[in-house]
Design a protein around this motif. Structure first.
Motif, PDB file in Angstrom:
ATOM      1  N   SER A 212       0.844  -1.191   0.000  1.00  0.00           N
ATOM      2  CA  SER A 212       0.000   0.000   0.000  1.00  0.00           C
ATOM      3  C   SER A 212       0.879   1.239   0.000  1.00  0.00           C
ATOM      4  O   SER A 212       2.006   1.223   0.523  1.00  0.00           O
ATOM      5  N   VAL A 213       0.357   2.317  -0.598  1.00  0.00           N
ATOM      6  CA  VAL A 213       1.092   3.577  -0.721  1.00  0.00           C
ATOM      7  C   VAL A 213       0.284   4.672  -0.046  1.00  0.00           C
ATOM      8  O   VAL A 213      -0.921   4.794  -0.283  1.00  0.00           O
ATOM      9  N   SER A 214       0.947   5.456   0.794  1.00  0.00           N
ATOM     10  CA  SER A 214       0.273   6.564   1.473  1.00  0.00           C
ATOM     11  C   SER A 214       1.137   7.824   1.361  1.00  0.00           C
ATOM     12  O   SER A 214       2.324   7.794   1.706  1.00  0.00           O
ATOM     13  N   PRO A 215       0.568   8.931   0.870  1.00  0.00           N
ATOM     14  CA  PRO A 215      -0.810   9.055   0.372  1.00  0.00           C
ATOM     15  C   PRO A 215      -0.959   8.365  -0.973  1.00  0.00           C
ATOM     16  O   PRO A 215       0.026   8.205  -1.702  1.00  0.00           O
ATOM     17  N   SER A 216      -2.179   7.958  -1.272  1.00  0.00           N
ATOM     18  CA  SER A 216      -2.426   7.220  -2.509  1.00  0.00           C
ATOM     19  C   SER A 216      -2.570   8.135  -3.711  1.00  0.00           C
ATOM     20  O   SER A 216      -2.617   7.668  -4.842  1.00  0.00           O
ATOM     21  N   ALA A 217      -2.671   9.460  -3.480  1.00  0.00           N
ATOM     22  CA  ALA A 217      -2.812  10.414  -4.581  1.00  0.00           C
ATOM     23  C   ALA A 217      -1.470  10.589  -5.290  1.00  0.00           C
ATOM     24  O   ALA A 217      -0.477   9.944  -4.951  1.00  0.00           O
ATOM     25  N   GLU A 218      -1.462  11.477  -6.288  1.00  0.00           N
ATOM     26  CA  GLU A 218      -0.239  11.725  -7.044  1.00  0.00           C
ATOM     27  C   GLU A 218       0.851  12.263  -6.122  1.00  0.00           C
ATOM     28  O   GLU A 218       0.581  13.035  -5.206  1.00  0.00           O
ATOM     29  N   MET A 219       2.085  11.823  -6.361  1.00  0.00           N
ATOM     30  CA  MET A 219       3.206  12.243  -5.538  1.00  0.00           C
ATOM     31  C   MET A 219       3.906  13.423  -6.181  1.00  0.00           C
ATOM     32  O   MET A 219       4.230  13.393  -7.367  1.00  0.00           O
ATOM     33  N   LEU A 220       4.167  14.442  -5.359  1.00  0.00           N
ATOM     34  CA  LEU A 220       4.898  15.606  -5.815  1.00  0.00           C
ATOM     35  C   LEU A 220       6.283  15.585  -5.190  1.00  0.00           C
ATOM     36  O   LEU A 220       6.467  15.128  -4.064  1.00  0.00           O
ATOM     37  N   GLU A 221       7.253  16.062  -5.924  1.00  0.00           N
ATOM     38  CA  GLU A 221       8.610  16.094  -5.414  1.00  0.00           C
ATOM     39  C   GLU A 221       8.631  16.863  -4.092  1.00  0.00           C
ATOM     40  O   GLU A 221       8.075  17.952  -3.982  1.00  0.00           O
ATOM     41  N   GLY A 222       9.255  16.252  -3.073  1.00  0.00           N
ATOM     42  CA  GLY A 222       9.304  16.859  -1.751  1.00  0.00           C
ATOM     43  C   GLY A 222       8.268  16.319  -0.793  1.00  0.00           C
ATOM     44  O   GLY A 222       8.347  16.579   0.410  1.00  0.00           O
ATOM     45  N   ASP A 223       7.284  15.569  -1.292  1.00  0.00           N
ATOM     46  CA  ASP A 223       6.254  14.994  -0.428  1.00  0.00           C
ATOM     47  C   ASP A 223       6.830  13.894   0.464  1.00  0.00           C
ATOM     48  O   ASP A 223       7.862  13.286   0.156  1.00  0.00           O
ATOM     49  N   SER A 224       6.133  13.626   1.571  1.00  0.00           N
ATOM     50  CA  SER A 224       6.448  12.477   2.415  1.00  0.00           C
ATOM     51  C   SER A 224       5.588  11.303   1.951  1.00  0.00           C
ATOM     52  O   SER A 224       4.367  11.409   1.889  1.00  0.00           O
ATOM     53  N   VAL A 225       6.230  10.191   1.614  1.00  0.00           N
ATOM     54  CA  VAL A 225       5.538   9.028   1.056  1.00  0.00           C
ATOM     55  C   VAL A 225       5.953   7.775   1.832  1.00  0.00           C
ATOM     56  O   VAL A 225       7.132   7.594   2.149  1.00  0.00           O
ATOM     57  N   THR A 226       4.976   6.929   2.136  1.00  0.00           N
ATOM     58  CA  THR A 226       5.240   5.691   2.878  1.00  0.00           C
ATOM     59  C   THR A 226       4.690   4.493   2.110  1.00  0.00           C
ATOM     60  O   THR A 226       3.519   4.477   1.733  1.00  0.00           O
ATOM     61  N   LEU A 227       5.551   3.494   1.888  1.00  0.00           N
ATOM     62  CA  LEU A 227       5.143   2.220   1.294  1.00  0.00           C
ATOM     63  C   LEU A 227       5.080   1.184   2.417  1.00  0.00           C
ATOM     64  O   LEU A 227       6.009   1.076   3.217  1.00  0.00           O
ATOM     65  N   THR A 228       3.975   0.433   2.479  1.00  0.00           N
ATOM     66  CA  THR A 228       3.793  -0.563   3.537  1.00  0.00           C
ATOM     67  C   THR A 228       3.606  -1.942   2.929  1.00  0.00           C
ATOM     68  O   THR A 228       2.787  -2.130   2.029  1.00  0.00           O
ATOM     69  N   CYS A 229       4.381  -2.902   3.448  1.00  0.00           N
ATOM     70  CA  CYS A 229       4.304  -4.288   2.992  1.00  0.00           C
ATOM     71  C   CYS A 229       3.620  -5.109   4.081  1.00  0.00           C
ATOM     72  O   CYS A 229       3.953  -4.990   5.268  1.00  0.00           O
ATOM     73  N   SER A 230       2.654  -5.925   3.707  1.00  0.00           N
ATOM     74  CA  SER A 230       1.955  -6.765   4.688  1.00  0.00           C
ATOM     75  C   SER A 230       1.611  -8.110   4.064  1.00  0.00           C
ATOM     76  O   SER A 230       1.303  -8.190   2.869  1.00  0.00           O
ATOM     77  N   ALA A 231       1.686  -9.136   4.896  1.00  0.00           N
ATOM     78  CA  ALA A 231       1.387 -10.490   4.417  1.00  0.00           C
ATOM     79  C   ALA A 231       0.801 -11.303   5.561  1.00  0.00           C
ATOM     80  O   ALA A 231       1.244 -11.190   6.714  1.00  0.00           O
ATOM     81  N   ASP A 232      -0.182 -12.118   5.244  1.00  0.00           N
ATOM     82  CA  ASP A 232      -0.764 -13.030   6.227  1.00  0.00           C
ATOM     83  C   ASP A 232       0.223 -14.160   6.466  1.00  0.00           C
ATOM     84  O   ASP A 232       0.578 -14.905   5.534  1.00  0.00           O
ATOM     85  N   ALA A 233       0.687 -14.301   7.708  1.00  0.00           N
ATOM     86  CA  ALA A 233       1.680 -15.330   8.030  1.00  0.00           C
ATOM     87  C   ALA A 233       1.669 -15.582   9.530  1.00  0.00           C
ATOM     88  O   ALA A 233       1.361 -14.697  10.324  1.00  0.00           O
ATOM     89  N   ASN A 234       2.000 -16.817   9.930  1.00  0.00           N
ATOM     90  CA  ASN A 234       2.165 -17.156  11.337  1.00  0.00           C
ATOM     91  C   ASN A 234       3.224 -18.259  11.444  1.00  0.00           C
ATOM     92  O   ASN A 234       3.033 -19.342  10.879  1.00  0.00           O
ATOM     93  N   PRO A 235       4.353 -18.001  12.102  1.00  0.00           N
ATOM     94  CA  PRO A 235       4.718 -16.795  12.835  1.00  0.00           C
ATOM     95  C   PRO A 235       4.769 -15.558  11.933  1.00  0.00           C
ATOM     96  O   PRO A 235       4.848 -15.668  10.701  1.00  0.00           O
ATOM     97  N   ALA A 236       4.733 -14.380  12.571  1.00  0.00           N
ATOM     98  CA  ALA A 236       4.745 -13.124  11.825  1.00  0.00           C
ATOM     99  C   ALA A 236       5.960 -13.062  10.908  1.00  0.00           C
ATOM    100  O   ALA A 236       7.051 -13.535  11.250  1.00  0.00           O
ATOM    101  N   ALA A 237       5.747 -12.480   9.742  1.00  0.00           N
ATOM    102  CA  ALA A 237       6.800 -12.429   8.733  1.00  0.00           C
ATOM    103  C   ALA A 237       7.760 -11.272   8.993  1.00  0.00           C
ATOM    104  O   ALA A 237       7.405 -10.270   9.618  1.00  0.00           O
TER     105      ALA A 237
END
Length: 458
Positions: A212-237
């Motif tokens: 997932s990408v936050s914010p999901s809108a268009e990215m402008l140079e200088g913006d703060s952007v976060t990419l999050t990786c998630s997966a269903d797993a046990n034990p936690a991945a």
């Protein structure tokens, strides 16, 4: 459920401890009980009445774990145990039943008695310590191919405890451990055989991670952007982030679930992906393209042909600038307010002296604009038609004059040889004396020389 049905949980210890208080004897059959989460637990004790107290004198008896204002709180009135506890006494034996035990039920349980006499009560203390444990599957790697699964609890359920093993919800084996292949996508869980407890949470390798990408809108140079990786797993991945498009070795960026750009730049444009891994396997997410909007970088300009321009030539200027979204281009001549052309390519089809000068292009998009450096376009100063004449006419005329001059010299020499003259000295003098016609030809050749060649000679 009858007391005998819960025997596996309750009668783990055969030690009997007799406590007495003011002549009241309380014999708890066990002082420590370990129970599987979700099961039913029975705590049993035997009572010895003190002299002078008949069982009929016992007005009330109940079990408790905590006190309020110094008085024990009946479990039947505790909201945490509502509809889950039941008491019973048969002459001198009493029991406490707790269904669907939870880990929060872990506590010390005691029984108290009150007689017909005001303020007279008896409590069997210390009581019975209950530990409620959930089953967990522990994973141990044997080698690159095999894993060993073991059913684990936080307290000892029984030395004789056996477990049923489930694969994707179906029983496959019974035993204390299970061997499975590494990288399996199946789900494995264990269950205390013969109990009414719950199965352990299933263990399994990561499913394919999502990004997932936050914010999901268009990215402008200088913006703060976060990419999050998630997966269903046990034990936690565990997660790892990479940058790469799959055509070459990817570049490791982070070993955290999130990849954070505090101020994203145009250089961050590209393909990204993450991996999720635990002891049972490893999976890779899909590639995600990060596009960053930014204004045009300083444009570069090229000219074709690159040599000096001649009058009548066709000249092409090309402007290019790195930008997202793509830039629009406008062409200007220095000291002029109005643009000469628009578009990435500017062509002058019939170059003249008035076209000479400094040119530049402007690249613009919604993020900003930028100008190129000045490009000097000059004319060589030689008219193409005149140059062709210089090349074709002057060489022909000079050749013709030289041929005529040689012919005159040959004719004059021939006459001198055939006439009677003095020996060598007279002959040489005659040869050097040109015919008047030949002298005229020599003068004409000199007059027909290219003015530029005469200037060079001077």
């Amino acid at each position: 459920m009858s007391p005998s049905a819960g025997g596996l949980v309750v009668f783990l210890l055969s030690v009997q401890v007799i406590q007495s208080q003011d002549g009241l004897g309380v014999n708890y059959h066990e002082t420590d009980v370990c129970a599987a989460k979700g099961s039913t637990v029975f705590i049993i004790c035997d009572i010895t009445h003190p002299p002078g107290i008949d069982p009929s004198d016992i007005k009330d008896r109940f079990w408790f774990t905590k006190e309020k204002d110094g008085e024990p709180v009946d479990l039947r009135t505790d909201s945490e145990y509502l509809d889950r506890v039941m008491y019973g006494c048969f002459v001198t034996r009493c029991y406490l039943s707790i269904t669907d035990v939870r880990e929060s039920d872990s506590a010390e349980y005691k029984i108290t008695f009150m007689t017909n006499k005001p303020g007279e009560k008896y409590t069997g203390s210390p009581g019975v310590t209950l530990c409620v444990t959930g089953l967990q599957v522990q994973v141990r790697r044997l080698n690159s191919t095999w894993l060993e699964l073991t059913c684990h609890s936080s307290c000892v359920l029984s030395d004789r405890a056996e477990y049923d093993w489930y694969k994707n919800g179906e029983i496959i084996e019974t035993g204390s451990s299970l061997r499975v292949s590494s990288g399996s996508t199946d789900r494995y869980s264990c269950y205390l055989r013969g109990s009414s407890g719950q199965r352990s949470p299933a263990v399994y390798g990561p499913q394919r991670p999502s990004v997932s990408v936050s914010p999901s809108a268009e990215m402008l140079e200088g913006d703060s952007v976060t990419l999050t990786c998630s997966a269903d797993a046990n034990p936690a991945a565990n997660y790892t982030w990479y940058k790469g498009d799959g055509t070459s070795d990817p570049r490791l960026l982070s070993e955290e679930p999130q990849l954070v750009f505090s101020s994203i730049q145009s250089s961050d444009f590209g393909w990204y992906f993450c991996t999720a891994e635990n002891q049972l396997g490893r999976k890779t997410s899909e590639f995600i393209l990060i596009r960053v909007k930014y204004g045009p970088q300083r444009p570069s300009v090229s000219v074709s042909p690159s040599a000096e321009m001649l009058e009548g030539d066709s000249v092409t200027l090309t402007c290019s600038a790195d930008a997202n979204p793509a830039a629009n281009y406008t062409w200007y001549k220095e000291h002029e307010d109005s643009p000469r052309a628009s578009g990435q390519i500017f062509t002058i089809t019939d170059f003249t002296a008035e076209h000479s000068g400094n040119y530049y292009c402007e690249a613009q998009n919604e993020m900003g604009r930028s100008n190129s450096t000045l490009l000097l376009i000059t004319e060589s100063g030689v008219d193409r038609t005149t140059m062709i004449i210089h090349i074709t006419r002057w060489p022909l005329l000079v050749v013709m004059l030289i041929l005529q001059l040689l012919f005159c010299l040959w004719t004059r020499k021939k006459k001198a040889v055939s006439s009677t003259t003095e020996p060598h000295e007279s002959r040489e003098a005659v040869e050097m004396d040109l015919h008047p016609e030949c002298e005229d030809l020599s003068d004409m050749a000199a007059q027909r020389e290219d003015p530029e060649e005469q200037e060079d000679r001077v």
